[in-house]
Design a protein around this motif. Structure first.
Motif, short mmCIF file in Angstrom:
data_model
loop_
_atom_site.label_atom_id
_atom_site.label_comp_id
_atom_site.label_asym_id
_atom_site.label_seq_id
_atom_site.Cartn_x
_atom_site.Cartn_y
_atom_site.Cartn_z
N GLU A 34 0.82 -1.21 0.00
CA GLU A 34 0.00 0.00 0.00
C GLU A 34 0.86 1.26 0.00
O GLU A 34 0.40 2.31 -0.45
N THR A 35 2.09 1.17 0.50
CA THR A 35 2.99 2.32 0.51
C THR A 35 3.26 2.81 -0.91
O THR A 35 3.50 4.00 -1.14
N TYR A 36 3.21 1.91 -1.87
CA TYR A 36 3.48 2.26 -3.27
C TYR A 36 2.27 2.89 -3.96
O TYR A 36 2.44 3.61 -4.96
N ASN A 37 1.09 2.62 -3.45
CA ASN A 37 -0.13 3.04 -4.14
C ASN A 37 -0.29 4.56 -4.16
O ASN A 37 0.00 5.26 -3.19
N GLY A 38 -0.77 5.06 -5.31
CA GLY A 38 -1.05 6.49 -5.42
C GLY A 38 -0.40 7.12 -6.63
O GLY A 38 0.13 6.43 -7.52
N ARG A 39 -0.46 8.45 -6.68
CA ARG A 39 0.14 9.22 -7.76
C ARG A 39 1.44 9.85 -7.29
O ARG A 39 1.51 10.39 -6.18
N TRP A 40 2.45 9.79 -8.14
CA TRP A 40 3.78 10.27 -7.79
C TRP A 40 4.25 11.27 -8.85
O TRP A 40 4.15 11.02 -10.05
N GLN A 41 4.79 12.41 -8.39
CA GLN A 41 5.25 13.45 -9.29
C GLN A 41 6.78 13.55 -9.26
O GLN A 41 7.40 13.50 -8.20
N LEU A 42 7.37 13.71 -10.43
CA LEU A 42 8.82 13.75 -10.56
C LEU A 42 9.43 14.91 -9.77
O LEU A 42 8.98 16.06 -9.87
N ASP A 43 10.44 14.60 -8.99
CA ASP A 43 11.24 15.61 -8.29
C ASP A 43 12.46 15.87 -9.17
O ASP A 43 13.49 15.18 -9.05
N GLU A 44 12.36 16.86 -10.05
CA GLU A 44 13.40 17.11 -11.04
C GLU A 44 14.74 17.46 -10.40
O GLU A 44 15.80 17.08 -10.91
N LYS A 45 14.69 18.16 -9.30
CA LYS A 45 15.92 18.62 -8.65
C LYS A 45 16.79 17.44 -8.18
O LYS A 45 18.02 17.51 -8.23
N ASN A 46 16.14 16.38 -7.73
CA ASN A 46 16.88 15.23 -7.19
C ASN A 46 16.92 14.04 -8.14
O ASN A 46 17.29 12.93 -7.74
N SER A 47 16.52 14.27 -9.40
CA SER A 47 16.49 13.19 -10.39
C SER A 47 17.53 13.43 -11.48
O SER A 47 17.85 14.58 -11.82
N ASP A 48 18.05 12.34 -12.03
CA ASP A 48 18.93 12.44 -13.19
C ASP A 48 18.10 12.75 -14.43
O ASP A 48 16.96 12.29 -14.56
N ASP A 49 18.69 13.51 -15.34
CA ASP A 49 18.04 13.81 -16.61
C ASP A 49 18.53 12.82 -17.66
O ASP A 49 19.73 12.63 -17.84
#
Length: 214
Positions: A34-49
């Motif tokens: 259930e921890t995985y369930n839901g909508r997730w938005q990209l955190d561009e600052k902490n993500s590789d491009d």
């Protein structure tokens, strides 16, 4: 009779404990899912491009790629004493590219990911691509029933769970795509470690994307 009663009592206690442990394990697994369930938005600052990663990989591999291309050209210039057609080797070499297919780019670069994880795992990448998988809860083990194995337009996939972490390994047209999906390490964060291991490039392309729960 007394000995029989003691044996039955001890057996009932053992069975009760086993049922309690099984229930707790199932409950913990359910809560982790259930921890995985839901909508997730990209955190561009902490993500590789992806484009930056690809450019870095191209720079790192350029010398090795140039060397292979030179060897290919030399082979093409040498006559084949058996009179065989070299076009197959030529096409194979020209196909050696670090370009990631569009569908795979969509997955890796998704700004919004939606997950529903129960017994099955449903993942939607930016509403452009959806996957339905059945992760094996027992880890990366062989199952005669085919648990954890699925196939869709991206390729043939093995998915499984280890210590509450999701693993997805897909055999694609360009190589092996691996995803390690973790929603447990940091509360409210979904961390995906990607790896593309393709014969066309000397080493695996690796990157990380981080998402915030909406």
């Amino acid at each position: 009779m007394i000995h029989d009663k003691k044996f039955l009592d001890s057996r009932h206690i053992w069975l009760s404990r086993l049922l309690i442990v099984s229930f707790l394990c199932a409950t913990n697994a359910s809560l982790a899912n259930e921890t995985y369930n839901g909508r997730w938005q990209l955190d561009e600052k902490n993500s590789d491009d992806l484009q930056d990663v690809m450019e870095r990989v191209r720079r790192e591999n350029q010398e090795e790629i140039d060397q292979k291309e030179q060897e290919r050209q030399e082979r093409q210039q040498r006559p084949d004493i058996f009179g065989r057609d070299r076009s197959w080797d030529d096409n194979r070499a020209r196909g050696a590219t670090a370009v990631i297919p569009k569908l795979m780019r969509t997955m890796i670069s998704s700004e919004i990911i939606k997950i529903y994880f129960s017994r099955k795992l449903a993942i939607a990448y930016d509403k452009n691509f959806k996957r339905l998988l059945t992760p094996n809860p027992n880890g990366r083990v062989y199952s005669a029933s085919g648990a954890g194995i699925s196939k869709d337009e991206i390729g043939e996939t093995l998915s499984y769970v280890e210590d509450g972490i999701l693993y997805i390994e897909t055999r694609t047209s360009v190589g092996r795509l691996k995803e390690r999906i973790d929603a447990l390490q940091v509360p409210g964060k979904l961390i995906i470690d990607w790896s593309v291991d393709a014969p066309a490039v000397p080493r695996a392309i690796e990157m990380r994307t981080v998402y915030d729960k909406l």
